[in-house]
Design an enzyme around this catalytic site. Structure first.
Site, PDB file in Angstrom:
ATOM      1  N   TYR A 195      -6.744   1.941   7.051  1.00  0.00           N
ATOM      2  CA  TYR A 195      -6.025   0.750   6.569  1.00  0.00           C
ATOM      3  C   TYR A 195      -5.922  -0.363   7.604  1.00  0.00           C
ATOM      4  O   TYR A 195      -5.210  -1.330   7.395  1.00  0.00           O
ATOM      5  CB  TYR A 195      -4.632   1.133   6.068  1.00  0.00           C
ATOM      6  CG  TYR A 195      -3.858   2.053   6.996  1.00  0.00           C
ATOM      7  CD1 TYR A 195      -3.414   1.634   8.250  1.00  0.00           C
ATOM      8  CD2 TYR A 195      -3.560   3.357   6.599  1.00  0.00           C
ATOM      9  CE1 TYR A 195      -2.709   2.479   9.083  1.00  0.00           C
ATOM     10  CE2 TYR A 195      -2.859   4.206   7.435  1.00  0.00           C
ATOM     11  CZ  TYR A 195      -2.433   3.765   8.671  1.00  0.00           C
ATOM     12  OH  TYR A 195      -1.750   4.606   9.500  1.00  0.00           O
TER      13      TYR A 195
ATOM     14  N   CYS B 292      15.081  50.763  -5.464  1.00  0.00           N
ATOM     15  CA  CYS B 292      14.960  52.227  -5.417  1.00  0.00           C
ATOM     16  C   CYS B 292      16.092  52.877  -4.616  1.00  0.00           C
ATOM     17  O   CYS B 292      16.124  54.090  -4.451  1.00  0.00           O
ATOM     18  CB  CYS B 292      13.603  52.624  -4.825  1.00  0.00           C
ATOM     19  SG  CYS B 292      13.500  52.277  -3.060  1.00  0.00           S
TER      20      CYS B 292
ATOM     21  N   CYS C 260       8.495  52.808  -3.937  1.00  0.00           N
ATOM     22  CA  CYS C 260       9.509  51.922  -4.545  1.00  0.00           C
ATOM     23  C   CYS C 260       8.851  51.154  -5.703  1.00  0.00           C
ATOM     24  O   CYS C 260       7.814  50.507  -5.514  1.00  0.00           O
ATOM     25  CB  CYS C 260      10.023  50.962  -3.489  1.00  0.00           C
ATOM     26  SG  CYS C 260      10.990  49.610  -4.152  1.00  0.00           S
TER      27      CYS C 260
ATOM     28  N   LYS D  98      10.960   3.177   2.212  1.00  0.00           N
ATOM     29  CA  LYS D  98      10.869   4.639   2.111  1.00  0.00           C
ATOM     30  C   LYS D  98      11.433   5.118   0.777  1.00  0.00           C
ATOM     31  O   LYS D  98      12.491   4.677   0.344  1.00  0.00           O
ATOM     32  CB  LYS D  98      11.658   5.295   3.262  1.00  0.00           C
ATOM     33  CG  LYS D  98      11.129   4.975   4.642  1.00  0.00           C
ATOM     34  CD  LYS D  98       9.857   5.730   4.962  1.00  0.00           C
ATOM     35  CE  LYS D  98      10.082   7.190   5.127  1.00  0.00           C
ATOM     36  NZ  LYS D  98      10.029   7.709   6.455  1.00  0.00           N
TER      37      LYS D  98
ATOM     38  N   CYS E  38      12.402  47.767   2.803  1.00  0.00           N
ATOM     39  CA  CYS E  38      12.519  49.050   2.134  1.00  0.00           C
ATOM     40  C   CYS E  38      11.261  49.821   2.536  1.00  0.00           C
ATOM     41  O   CYS E  38      10.146  49.334   2.349  1.00  0.00           O
ATOM     42  CB  CYS E  38      12.554  48.827   0.623  1.00  0.00           C
ATOM     43  SG  CYS E  38      12.142  50.292  -0.315  1.00  0.00           S
TER      44      CYS E  38
ATOM     45  N   ASP F 240       1.857  10.189   3.857  1.00  0.00           N
ATOM     46  CA  ASP F 240       2.685  10.998   4.757  1.00  0.00           C
ATOM     47  C   ASP F 240       1.785  11.920   5.574  1.00  0.00           C
ATOM     48  O   ASP F 240       1.694  13.109   5.315  1.00  0.00           O
ATOM     49  CB  ASP F 240       3.698  11.795   3.937  1.00  0.00           C
ATOM     50  CG  ASP F 240       4.829  12.299   4.811  1.00  0.00           C
ATOM     51  OD1 ASP F 240       4.893  11.894   5.987  1.00  0.00           O
ATOM     52  OD2 ASP F 240       5.638  13.106   4.329  1.00  0.00           O
TER      53      ASP F 240
ATOM     54  N   CYS G 232      17.965  49.326  -0.897  1.00  0.00           N
ATOM     55  CA  CYS G 232      16.959  48.586  -1.673  1.00  0.00           C
ATOM     56  C   CYS G 232      17.512  48.364  -3.082  1.00  0.00           C
ATOM     57  O   CYS G 232      17.947  49.323  -3.729  1.00  0.00           O
ATOM     58  CB  CYS G 232      15.662  49.382  -1.739  1.00  0.00           C
ATOM     59  SG  CYS G 232      14.481  48.677  -2.897  1.00  0.00           S
TER      60      CYS G 232
ATOM     61  N   LYS H 246       2.349   4.488   1.492  1.00  0.00           N
ATOM     62  CA  LYS H 246       2.499   5.015   2.842  1.00  0.00           C
ATOM     63  C   LYS H 246       2.151   6.497   2.769  1.00  0.00           C
ATOM     64  O   LYS H 246       2.852   7.285   2.116  1.00  0.00           O
ATOM     65  CB  LYS H 246       3.939   4.812   3.319  1.00  0.00           C
ATOM     66  CG  LYS H 246       4.179   5.181   4.749  1.00  0.00           C
ATOM     67  CD  LYS H 246       5.563   4.687   5.176  1.00  0.00           C
ATOM     68  CE  LYS H 246       5.853   4.971   6.624  1.00  0.00           C
ATOM     69  NZ  LYS H 246       5.618   6.309   7.072  1.00  0.00           N
TER      70      LYS H 246
ATOM     71  N   GLU I 274       0.862  -1.205   0.000  1.00  0.00           N
ATOM     72  CA  GLU I 274       0.000   0.000   0.000  1.00  0.00           C
ATOM     73  C   GLU I 274       0.881   1.231   0.000  1.00  0.00           C
ATOM     74  O   GLU I 274       2.008   1.177   0.483  1.00  0.00           O
ATOM     75  CB  GLU I 274      -0.783   0.083   1.329  1.00  0.00           C
ATOM     76  CG  GLU I 274      -1.902  -0.856   1.441  1.00  0.00           C
ATOM     77  CD  GLU I 274      -2.379  -0.961   2.885  1.00  0.00           C
ATOM     78  OE1 GLU I 274      -1.998  -0.131   3.742  1.00  0.00           O
ATOM     79  OE2 GLU I 274      -3.114  -1.898   3.153  1.00  0.00           O
TER      80      GLU I 274
HETATM   81  S1  IVH Z   1       0.096   0.193   8.745  1.00  0.00           S
HETATM   82  C1  IVH Z   1       1.811  -1.464  12.851  1.00  0.00           C
HETATM   83  N1  IVH Z   1      -0.376   1.354   6.492  1.00  0.00           N
HETATM   84  O1  IVH Z   1       3.193   5.032   8.827  1.00  0.00           O
HETATM   85  C2  IVH Z   1       1.777  -0.260  12.044  1.00  0.00           C
HETATM   86  N2  IVH Z   1       0.715   2.617   8.187  1.00  0.00           N
HETATM   87  O2  IVH Z   1       5.888   4.736   9.973  1.00  0.00           O
HETATM   88  C3  IVH Z   1       0.614  -0.330  11.171  1.00  0.00           C
HETATM   89  N3  IVH Z   1       1.193   4.928   7.563  1.00  0.00           N
HETATM   90  O3  IVH Z   1       2.262   4.808  12.181  1.00  0.00           O
HETATM   91  C4  IVH Z   1       0.628   0.795  10.249  1.00  0.00           C
HETATM   92  N4  IVH Z   1       0.321   4.845   5.546  1.00  0.00           N
HETATM   93  O4  IVH Z   1       0.925   6.398  10.645  1.00  0.00           O
HETATM   94  C5  IVH Z   1       0.151   1.492   7.722  1.00  0.00           C
HETATM   95  N5  IVH Z   1      -0.897   2.278   4.429  1.00  0.00           N
HETATM   96  C6  IVH Z   1      -0.382   2.407   5.652  1.00  0.00           C
HETATM   97  C7  IVH Z   1       0.178   3.617   6.103  1.00  0.00           C
HETATM   98  C8  IVH Z   1       0.734   3.678   7.393  1.00  0.00           C
HETATM   99  C9  IVH Z   1       0.922   5.606   6.451  1.00  0.00           C
HETATM  100  C10 IVH Z   1       1.876   5.489   8.745  1.00  0.00           C
HETATM  101  C11 IVH Z   1       1.235   5.162  10.051  1.00  0.00           C
HETATM  102  C12 IVH Z   1       2.309   4.495  10.844  1.00  0.00           C
HETATM  103  C13 IVH Z   1       3.538   5.018  10.183  1.00  0.00           C
HETATM  104  C14 IVH Z   1       4.723   4.133  10.427  1.00  0.00           C
END
Ligand code: IVH
Length: 690
Positions: free
Chosen positions: A239, A424, A444, A327, A439, A120, A421, A118, A116
Site C-alpha cells: 500500500y 469414568c 474411558c 479502529k 484421566c 491486521d 473423571c 487496515k 483502505e
Molecule cells: S499506511 C505511515 N495502510 O497499520 C503509516 N498501514 O497502525 C503508513 N496497516 O504500521 C501505513 N493496513 O502495519 C497503511 N492499508 C494500510 C494498512 C496499514 C495495515 C498497518 C501498518 C501500520 C499500522 C499502523
C-alpha cells in the site's frame, strides 16, 4: 482536585511500566493480554500526563518510540525513511477532529481522502535497487527493522510477486525512476482459513495456538527455519511506495494503480472519498462486513490522496499527520456464565468449558467458550453466575476476557476442579509442570469416543461420514469398541442406526473402504498417539517407511535412530513407547486384518462422493473456473441438490475464494468441505463416467 507533580510523576512511572509490559506481551511474546482499545486508553492517558509539563517528559518514554525492538537473531537494517505508526480513532467525532486539523493546515485548498482496509498483519518493506528486489525488512522500532529477505523471497514466489520491476523504456521513457532505489511497503498476514488450519495443527501438536492472525504472522515472518516457514502460507498486500529520486506519480491512487499494474498485490477494497463523511461511511460499511473479508481487518486507514498535501501536513516523530486509523470495536458482548462443565479429550486431558447464556456476536450465536485450564479460571477469578465479557477471539472460538466485577450480586459460586473423571470416575492426575489434569484410564468411554472421532477426522483417515453422532450410536449399540472395528461394519449394522437409509449406509461404507489407502503419515497421525501431531507423524513416516518398522523400533526397543531421538525429544519418545506397548497393538492388528495399507508413502486420499444422487451441496465464495450457476446446474444434472443454507443435512460445502458465513457454519456443523480443485476433480470424474 488537581494532582501534585509528585502524584503525576508516580502515575506516569506506573503507566510507562504498564505500556512496556504490554509492548513485550504484544511484540516479543506475540500474546497480548489486553485489546488495542484498552492499550490505547492507557497510552493516551500517559501521553496526556506527559503533555502537562516539560518535567514529565523523557526521551526514553514508550510514547517516543514505536513499539517493537528488533530481534537479536536477525540482522538489523536501518530504514532509509522511518516506518511510522498511525494514530487511532474510534468514532465519527474523532475523525471530524482529524479532518478539522487537516482543513486548518491546508487552509483553503481542496483535498480528498482514500480509505483502505487496515489489514491486521505485520508491516514489511521490500527494497528494490536497479529494479531488482534486494532486501525485505520488518518495521522493528520504526528506525531499525529485522532483515527477513529470505522469508520474503518465499512469499514473493508463492504469490507470483515480481522480484524485478519490468520496464518498457520505448513505451514509457519516464519510468527510469524505477531504476533508482524503491521501497515498497505493505502488510504480511494470514488468510483467516489458513490461520485456522495453522492453529488446528498447533493444537494437534500440543502447542499453544496463536491468539490471532497478527500474532501468527509476527511469529512466522521471523522464523529462522525456512522449511518450517514454507509450511505457513503467509500472504502480502502492498500500500505504499517510496522513491529515492523524483517520481512522476502524484497521488496515492496513482501509486496503488502503478503497483497493481506492476504485478504487486493490492487489496481491491480501497475507495476514493471526497469528504471525511464518505470515509466514515466506508468505515461503517466494513465494520459490519468484516466477517466476510478473507483476512482479519481491525479497521480502516484514511489517507490524504495528494502527495504534495501529505508533504505539507508532515508528521510527528511517530505518526503522519496526513493519515489516521479508524479502529473497529472488537466484537464483544456481556452474558451470564451459566456453568463450567468438563470435557475429556482423546488423550485424557480434562478441559473446563464455559456454558454461556446464548449471545449473538459477529454473525453467530455463542453458547460455549473455551477455558484453557484450571489456572486460567483462577487467574481470571471466574465464578459460576458471573456476568462475563466474551470476545470472538480471532475467528470462531469465543473466549471469556474477564468477569464484570461490578455486576456481581454475591451469590456467584467459586469453581472447583473435579478430582474424578466426569465420564469414568477414575482419579484425575496432574503431571509435574503441567497445567492440565488427566484421566489415565485408556478405556474411558469419552477417550474412546474422541479417539475414534480423531481417527476419522479430515487430516487423519478422512472418513467424514462418521461424525460424533454416528460414532455415539455405534458405540451405544456395541457395534464398535475402538477404531479398528470400523472396518468390520456392514450394511446391516449401519441400518440399525437412527435415520440411516440404505443410500447413506452405502456412502459411508464406501468412504470407510477408501480410507484403507490413505498415506502412512495420515495413518500414524490417526492412531492418536499422545503428542504426535501431523508434523511428527510426517517425520516418523519419512524415517520408518512402514507402520511395521515403526512398531518394531518402539515395541521391540530396537535402537532408536539418533536423528529421530533428536528430532522429537524425550516426551514424544516416551509416548511412542507407551503407545506401542499397550493394548493398542491389538487395534493395529485389526487394521492389518481389514487391509489398511501400512506403507503408502504418497497421499491420494481425498474422498470424493462417487455419485451425486440425493447429495446436497452448498456453494460459498467465488469460484475461479466455473460460475456458481454452472456448478449448481452440474450438481442437479447428476441428481444432487444445490441449496443456499448449510445444515446438518448438507453433504458438502464447496468453498471458493473469500467464503462467507457458510464456510464457518460448515466448520461448526462439521459438514465436509470441498475446495474448488476437489470439486473440479469430482466434476471430471463424473464427466468421464458420462
Ligand atoms: S499506511 C505511515 N495502510 O497499520 C503509516 N498501514 O497502525 C503508513 N496497516 O504500521 C501505513 N493496513 O502495519 C497503511 N492499508 C494500510 C494498512 C496499514 C495495515 C498497518 C501498518 C501500520 C499500522 C499502523
Amino acid at each position: 482536585m488537581s494532582l501534585s507533580n509528585k502524584q503525576i510523576k508516580n502515575q506516569i512511572s506506573h503507566l510507562r511500566k504498564l505500556i512496556e509490559y504490554h509492548n513485550r506481551k504484544y511484540y516479543d511474546e506475540a500474546n497480548p493480554e489486553i485489546s488495542d482499545f484498552e492499550y490505547d486508553q492507557i497510552y493516551n492517558k500517559l501521553k496526556h500526563l506527559e503533555s502537562l509539563g516539560q518535567v514529565f517528559q523523557d526521551p526514553n518514554s514508550p510514547t517516543r518510540h514505536v513499539g517493537e525492538r528488533p530481534l537479536k537473531k536477525l540482522d538489523a537494517i536501518k530504514h532509509r525513511v522511518p516506518m511510522l505508526s498511525l494514530d487511532n480513532t474510534y468514532s465519527l467525532d474523532e475523525l471530524q477532529e482529524f479532518d478539522d486539523r487537516i482543513k486548518k493546515k491546508l487552509a483553503s485548498e481542496k483535498y480528498e481522502y482514500v480509505a483502505e482496509l487496515k489489514i491486521d498483519g505485520l508491516s514489511i518493506e521490500l527494497i528494490f535497487e536497479n529494479g531488482v528486489f534486494t532486501k525485505a525488512v520488518t518495521r522493528g522500532d520504526g528506525e531499525f527493522g529485522d532483515d527477513v529477505t529470505e522469508n520474503a523471497r518465499i512469499i514473493l514466489a508463492s504469490q507470483n510477486i515480481p522480484d524485478k520491476i519490468s520496464r518498457d523504456e520505448e513505451k514509457d521513457p519516464n519510468e527510469s525512476w524505477t531504476l533508482n532505489r524503491l521501497e515498497i511497503r505493505g502488510e504480511v498476514f494470514f488468510l483467516k482459513e489458513d490461520f485456522e488450519k495453522i492453529n488446528q495443527i498447533r493444537i494437534q501438536d500440543n502447542e499453544i495456538p496463536f491468539s490471532n492472525p497478527r500474532n501468527a504472522a509476527a511469529g512466522t515472518l521471523k522464523l529462522l527455519n525456512s522449511d518450517e516457514f514454507k509450511k505457513r502460507p503467509l500472504k502480502m498486500h502492498v500500500y505504499q511506495l517510496l522513491t529515492a529520486s523524483k517520481c512522476p506519480l502524484k497521488t496515492h491512487l496513482e501509486v496503488l494503480q502503478w503497483l497493481a499494474q506492476a504485478g504487486f498485490p493490492v487489496d481491491r477494497h480501497f475507495q476514493q472519498c471526497p469528504t471525511i463523511l464518505d470515509a466514515y461511511k466506508y468505515c461503517e460499511f466494513f465494520e459490519n462486513k468484516r466477517s466476510t473479508i478473507a483476512f482479519e481487518t481491525d479497521g480502516v486507514v484514511i489517507k490524504i490522496n495528494q502527495f504534495q498535501q501529505q508533504k505539507n501536513l508532515g508528521e510527528t516523530s511517530k505518526t503522519p499527520r496526513w493519515a489516521i486509523a479508524y479502529k473497529f470495536m472488537a466484537e464483544k458482548a456481556i452474558t451470564t456464565l451459566k456453568n463450567i462443565v468438563f470435557q475429556v479429550g482423546r488423550t485424557g486431558v480434562v478441559t473446563p468449558v464455559a456454558e454461556l447464556e446464548p449471545v449473538f456476536i459477529d454473525g453467530s450465536t455463542v453458547t460455549r467458550a473455551t477455558l484453557h485450564n484450571e489456572d486460567d479460571i483462577q487467574r481470571k477469578d471466574l465464578r459460576i453466575g458471573d456476568q462475563v465479557l466474551v470476545e470472538k477471539a480471532g475467528l470462531v472460538i469465543p473466549k471469556i476476557i474477564h468477569p464484570v466485577l461490578h455486576l456481581r450480586v454475591g451469590n456467584e459460586k467459586r469453581f472447583c476442579m473435579p478430582t474424578e473423571c466426569p465420564e469414568c470416575h477414575s482419579k484425575l492426575i496432574k503431571e509435574e509442570d503441567a497445567a492440565a489434569w488427566r484421566c489415565e484410564n485408556d478405556a474411558c468411554p469419552a477417550q474412546v469416543h474422541r479417539s475414534i472421532e480423531h481417527f476419522c477426522s479430515r487430516d487423519a483417515m478422512n472418513i467424514q461420514g462418521l461424525g460424533p453422532a454416528i460414532i455415539n450410536q455405534l458405540i451405544h449399540h456395541e457395534l464398535i469398541r475402538d477404531y479398528g472395528d470400523i472396518y468390520f461394519l456392514d450394511e446391516k449394522h449401519l441400518l440399525l442406526l437412527d435415520r440411516m437409509g440404505k443410500k447413506s449406509a452405502d456412502n459411508l461404507l464406501n468412504q470407510i473402504a477408501q480410507s484403507r489407502n490413505v498415506s502412512l503419515t495420515r495413518l500414524v497421525f490417526a492412531l492418536g498417539i499422545r503428542h504426535v501431531g501431523i508434523h511428527i507423524a510426517e517425520l516418523l513416516t519419512h524415517h520408518f517407511s512402514s507402520l511395521d518398522k515403526l512398531i518394531d523400533a518402539f515395541h521391540n526397543a530396537h535402537e532408536i535412530p539418533l536423528e529421530i531421538e533428536k528430532g522429537i525429544g524425550p516426551q514424544i519418545l516416551n509416548s511412542l513407547k507407551t503407545y506401542f506397548h499397550s493394548p493398542n497393538l491389538k487395534i493395529i492388528e485389526k487394521l492389518r486384518k481389514a487391509g489398511v495399507d501400512f506403507s503408502r508413502l504418497n497421499d491420494e486420499s481425498i474422498n470424493h462422493p462417487l455419485e451425486l444422487k440425493e447429495t446436497t451441496f452448498v456453494f460459498t465464495g467465488e469460484l475461479d473456473h466455473l460460475s456458481r450457476h454452472d456448478a449448481e446446474a452440474f450438481v442437479k444434472k447428476h441428481g444432487g441438490k444445490a441449496t443456499t443454507t448449510v445444515s446438518s443435512k448438507t453433504n458438502y460445502v464447496v468453498v471458493g475464494k473469500n467464503p462467507g458465513q457458510k464456510f464457518k457454519q460448515a466448520e461448526q456443523l462439521k459438514v465436509p468441505i470441498l475446495t474448488e480443485p476437489e470439486f473440479l476433480k469430482l466434476v471430471q470424474k463424473l464427466n468421464l463416467k458420462g
